[in-house]
Scaffold this active site. Structure first.
Site, PDB file in Angstrom:
ATOM      1  N   TYR A  50      34.522  33.603  49.628  1.00 42.08           N
ATOM      2  CA  TYR A  50      34.571  33.649  48.161  1.00 42.08           C
ATOM      3  C   TYR A  50      33.890  32.419  47.586  1.00 42.08           C
ATOM      4  CZ  TYR A  50      38.492  36.932  48.920  1.00 42.08           C
ATOM      5  OH  TYR A  50      39.289  37.976  49.323  1.00 42.08           O
ATOM      6  N   ASP A 104      46.001  32.563  37.899  1.00 43.75           N
ATOM      7  CA  ASP A 104      44.624  32.693  37.448  1.00 43.75           C
ATOM      8  C   ASP A 104      44.583  32.607  35.928  1.00 43.75           C
ATOM      9  OD1 ASP A 104      45.504  35.174  36.515  1.00 43.75           O
ATOM     10  OD2 ASP A 104      44.528  36.320  38.110  1.00 43.75           O
ATOM     11  N   ARG A 119      43.711  32.472  44.628  1.00 43.36           N
ATOM     12  CA  ARG A 119      44.396  31.907  43.456  1.00 43.36           C
ATOM     13  C   ARG A 119      45.611  31.082  43.877  1.00 43.36           C
ATOM     14  NH1 ARG A 119      47.613  37.095  41.146  1.00 43.36           N
ATOM     15  NH2 ARG A 119      46.926  38.603  42.693  1.00 43.36           N
TER      16      ARG A 119
END
Length: 310
Positions: free
Chosen positions: A66, A80, A177
């Protein structure tokens, strides 16, 4: 149509939304994704078509990469930018050097507790369903692996909310997250994930991903075959076991693969390893390695998990 399409999921759609769209557009009866990508996130989402839907859980065995951004100085309920603000501490006193030291400590095998807003099931119920019902449960932590963690850029140091862009390669089951939130906790100022782009899932990369608009164009022009990845390519992260043609009938019927039927292996295989069984580059199934011990010898056999008849 059997195979996998690498979709570039746009932010704002759920993974299920993308599956429904592809199914409706392509006319393929069986269609599924290989692992949920948050609605607010974008990036690689492999979509399995036809027989390849049986491979979905094995595709997710591969590592994921990611590109993410975390914002320091604030904590949110969902970890988030879509959650409620729980705490605003400010991080103007945190330096890049302090951040780097804590950041590096998250490499390797670590324990992580999935967020309440996740799809993990506890007691048969998804956590986000329990959260919506106002219920709070103890979520067990689990071990994950952060293989690589690298800062790409950063901004706004000496302000309340510095931002850091980074790349992470991690094992299955990792919540980026939560990683951001845990880094913020370790620094004592809180943090949340303010951006997420999945760039790789196993052998599926961003470079080969196509937009939904491009997919629609290809289907209209009867060119979808150009982007359908054969099933055997979807599991190249698993060790390969090539069989003799004499074992083809038995394997296609779901039989156990014994050493006499093995022609070649791509790497050393250990007990409980998942492997891909193939013959002449055709995927025949996903099997699991089992060790049989005898008084004077040991042998490795392979038992079927999923079989694709030749």
């Amino acid at each position: 149509m059997d195979g996998i399409i690498t979709i570039l999921k746009p932010p704002g759609m759920t993974s299920h939304d993308v599956v429904s769209y592809v199914k409706r557009l392509s006319g393929v009866k069986k269609c599924g994704h290989t692992g949920t990508l948050d609605p607010g996130a974008a990036g690689v989402l492999p979509i399995c078509l036809g027989k390849a839907t049986k491979l979905a859980s094995f595709v997710t065995e591969g590592n994921k990469t990611y590109r993410a951004e975390l914002t320091l100085g604030m904590a949110t309920s969902s970890q988030d930018s879509f959650g409620d603000i729980l705490e605003q501490v400010g991080a103007s006193s945190v330096t890049l050097e302090q951040f780097q030291e804590v950041f590096r400590s998250f490499r390797g095998e670590i324990r992580q507790t999935p967020p309440m807003s996740s799809a993990i099931k506890v007691g048969g119920k998804k956590l986000y369903e329990l959260e919506r019902a106002g219920k709070v449960v103890d979520v067990p932590s689990r071990q994950i692996t952060i293989f690589d963690l690298k800062v790409i850029n950063s901004w706004d140091w000496s302000t309340p909310y510095p931002r850091v862009l980074f790349d992470v390669t991690c094992s299955k089951g990792t919540y980026v997250r939560t990683l951001c939130s845990d880094i913020g906790k370790a620094l004592g100022c809180g943090a949340y994930m303010s951006f997420l782009l999945r760039t790789c899932v196993g052998s599926f990369t961003l470079e080969r991903a196509i937009t939904l608009e491009k997919l629609a164009e290809l289907i209209t022009n009867h060119q979808i075959g150009q982007v359908v990845i054969p099933m055997v390519q979807a599991v190249t992260h698993l060790p390969m076991v090539e069989i003799h043609s004499s074992a083809l009938k038995s394997i296609s019927s779901g039989g156990i693969l014994y050493p006499s039927g093995v022609r070649e292996v791509s790497t050393k295989i250990f007990p409980e390893d998942l492997v891909r069984i193939q013959c002449n580059n055709q995927l025949l199934g996903i099997f699991i390695a089992k060790q049989e011990n005898y008084e004077e010898s040991v042998r490795m056999i392979f038992k079927p998990k999923v079989v694709f008849p030749a």
